[in-house]
Design a protein around this motif. Sequence first.
Motif, PDB file in Angstrom:
ATOM      1  N   LEU A 147       1.460  -1.246   0.504  1.00 39.38           N
ATOM      2  CA  LEU A 147       2.679  -2.035   0.376  1.00 39.38           C
ATOM      3  C   LEU A 147       2.461  -3.310  -0.425  1.00 39.38           C
ATOM      4  N   ARG A 148       1.212  -3.768  -0.451  1.00 33.35           N
ATOM      5  CA  ARG A 148       0.919  -5.033  -1.120  1.00 33.35           C
ATOM      6  C   ARG A 148       0.115  -4.848  -2.408  1.00 33.35           C
ATOM      7  N   TYR A 149       0.142  -3.645  -2.946  1.00 34.73           N
ATOM      8  CA  TYR A 149      -0.476  -3.446  -4.262  1.00 34.73           C
ATOM      9  C   TYR A 149       0.436  -4.057  -5.331  1.00 34.73           C
ATOM     10  N   PRO A 150      -0.133  -4.566  -6.410  1.00 34.01           N
ATOM     11  CA  PRO A 150       0.675  -5.275  -7.420  1.00 34.01           C
ATOM     12  C   PRO A 150       1.565  -4.344  -8.236  1.00 34.01           C
ATOM     13  N   ALA A 151       2.497  -4.953  -8.935  1.00 30.75           N
ATOM     14  CA  ALA A 151       3.366  -4.184  -9.844  1.00 30.75           C
ATOM     15  C   ALA A 151       2.536  -3.626 -10.994  1.00 30.75           C
ATOM     16  N   PRO A 152       2.984  -2.530 -11.610  1.00 32.96           N
ATOM     17  CA  PRO A 152       2.233  -1.964 -12.729  1.00 32.96           C
ATOM     18  C   PRO A 152       2.268  -2.886 -13.940  1.00 32.96           C
ATOM     19  N   VAL A 153       1.245  -2.777 -14.759  1.00 30.01           N
ATOM     20  CA  VAL A 153       1.231  -3.507 -16.016  1.00 30.01           C
ATOM     21  C   VAL A 153       2.091  -2.723 -17.006  1.00 30.01           C
ATOM     22  N   PRO A 154       3.167  -3.310 -17.513  1.00 25.81           N
ATOM     23  CA  PRO A 154       4.093  -2.560 -18.388  1.00 25.81           C
ATOM     24  C   PRO A 154       3.383  -2.028 -19.636  1.00 25.81           C
ATOM     25  N   GLY A 155       3.659  -0.761 -19.941  1.00 22.50           N
ATOM     26  CA  GLY A 155       3.126  -0.158 -21.158  1.00 22.50           C
ATOM     27  C   GLY A 155       1.680   0.274 -21.054  1.00 22.50           C
ATOM     28  N   TRP A 156       1.052   0.063 -19.906  1.00 25.12           N
ATOM     29  CA  TRP A 156      -0.334   0.458 -19.699  1.00 25.12           C
ATOM     30  C   TRP A 156      -0.392   1.667 -18.760  1.00 25.12           C
ATOM     31  N   PHE A 157      -1.559   2.318 -18.742  1.00 24.56           N
ATOM     32  CA  PHE A 157      -1.798   3.402 -17.787  1.00 24.56           C
ATOM     33  C   PHE A 157      -2.332   2.762 -16.512  1.00 24.56           C
ATOM     34  N   ASN A 158      -1.578   2.909 -15.418  1.00 24.25           N
ATOM     35  CA  ASN A 158      -1.905   2.234 -14.164  1.00 24.25           C
ATOM     36  C   ASN A 158      -2.490   3.210 -13.144  1.00 24.25           C
ATOM     37  N   ILE A 159      -3.616   2.811 -12.564  1.00 25.02           N
ATOM     38  CA  ILE A 159      -4.305   3.622 -11.559  1.00 25.02           C
ATOM     39  C   ILE A 159      -4.393   2.807 -10.270  1.00 25.02           C
ATOM     40  N   GLY A 160      -3.940   3.383  -9.181  1.00 23.24           N
ATOM     41  CA  GLY A 160      -4.132   2.772  -7.868  1.00 23.24           C
ATOM     42  C   GLY A 160      -5.289   3.450  -7.163  1.00 23.24           C
ATOM     43  N   VAL A 161      -6.270   2.673  -6.738  1.00 19.15           N
ATOM     44  CA  VAL A 161      -7.433   3.223  -6.024  1.00 19.15           C
ATOM     45  C   VAL A 161      -7.293   2.809  -4.561  1.00 19.15           C
TER      46      VAL A 161
END
Length: 411
Positions: A147-161
Motif C-alpha cells: 500500500l505504501r509503495y511509490p507511484a511509478p516513474v512515468p515513461g519508465w519500466f517499473n518493477i515492484g520487488v
Amino acid sequence: MNFSFLHAADLHLGSPLLGLSVKDPEIARRFASASREAFRSLIDQAISAKVAFAVIAGDIYDGEWKDNTVGLFFNREISRLTREGIPVYVVKGNHDAESVVTKTMPKPEGVTVFGTRKAETHRIEHLKVAVHGWSYEDRATAADFSLRYPAPVPGWFNIGVLHSSCEGKSAHATYAPCTVQELAAHEYQYWALGHIHEHRVLSQNPWMVYPGNLQGRSVRECGAKGAVIVEVRDGEVRTVERVIVDSARWAAIAVDVSSLATDAEIAAAIRREAESATADLGERLLALRITLTGETPLHDHLRAAGGTLRDELQAVLHHIHEDIWFEKLEIRTSAPAVPKRDQLGGLDPVAMLAGLSDDAELRQSAHEIVGALLEKLPQSFAGTPELNDLDILIAEAQSLVVARAMAGKAA
C-alpha cells in the motif's frame, strides 16, 4: 529499450534438507550441498543469458548464520554477476530480516539492498528502469507493504520487488499480505514476488510472478525448481521464461496394490510409477517417497517386511536411475475385510484360527521349522527380525488362509 532481467527468490542458503535419511555419506553430502549448487547454476545461466540486471525478492538466507560461511558463499557467487556488469537488487524477506540475520559483511559493489524504513526506488538510468522495493526489518511482518509503495516513474519500466503472501495463497506463514488488485493499482509493469515456494503467475496484466524457490527442501516441495528470466521489449514484458536450476529433486508416488498378488508385481508397479516421475530428472539426485495403498492380503507381510522391503525396492529404483534414493516408504494398506459366515458356508475362519499365537505346541513347532530354514540360508539372514518374530509369521499365515478361503469361495 530491449533487455532481459533475472527474477529469483527464496534461495534459503544454509537450509537443511528435511526428512531425508541416506546411509551413504557421500550421497548425504551431495544432498546437503544442493542449495549451493542450485545458486551456482543460477549465476551461470544468468551470465550466459546476458541479463541486464537481477532482482532477488527475499529470503536469500534461511536464518541466522552459524558462522560466516554462508554469507561468504553468497558474496562470492553474486560477485560473479557484478564483475560482468550485472547489478543486483535485493529485498530482505522474513527469513533474512534485519532482526533475524544480525551478522553482516561488506556487500559487493553493484549490489543494492533496499532499506527497511520505507519503500525505496532505485533507477537504472540507461535502461529507464525503476526498481521499487522494501526490506523486512522484523520477521513477523503483518502489515501490507504494497500500500505504501511509490507511484511509478512515468515513461519508465517499473518493477515492484515484494516478499509477500499475495492473496494468502501459500502453505507458508502469512507475511505482508496483499491482493492482486492492490498491486495492479500501482500501474507497475512487473511485480517480482517472493515467499511462495511454487512457481506461480498471478497476473499477466500487469505481470505478477512468483518464481518459486531454487531448491526443494523436503517432500512438501516436489518438482522442478528455479527462477525466471524476463524479456522486455519496447517497455512491455514479452516473455517470462523459467530457468530450472535445482540439483536435487523431491517426488512422491502412490501405488494402489489392491489388485497385486506378489512382491514382484508390487515392485513392477512401483517401477512404472517411478519411471514416470523421473522422466526429466537428468543428472539430478532424487529423493522419492513411495506410499503403498489399497486393501490387500499382503498387508501384514508388507508391514512386517520393513527394512528388507525398502532395500529391495531401493535396488529396483537404481535400475531406473543411479541417483534415486528413498525419502520414505509408507505402508498405508489395509487387510481385507473379514468375510461373513454365510459367504463361507457358515464357517468363520477368523474365529477358528483365533488363539493360534497362544498355542505353545504350535509356537514350538513353528520355531523349529523356522530354525531349520534359517540354517539353510546365509548367516546374514539369521538376524532378520521378520524371520524370527513368530507373532508376525503367525499373523501373516492367518491373513493368507482367510484370503485364500474367501477367494476360493468366490470362485
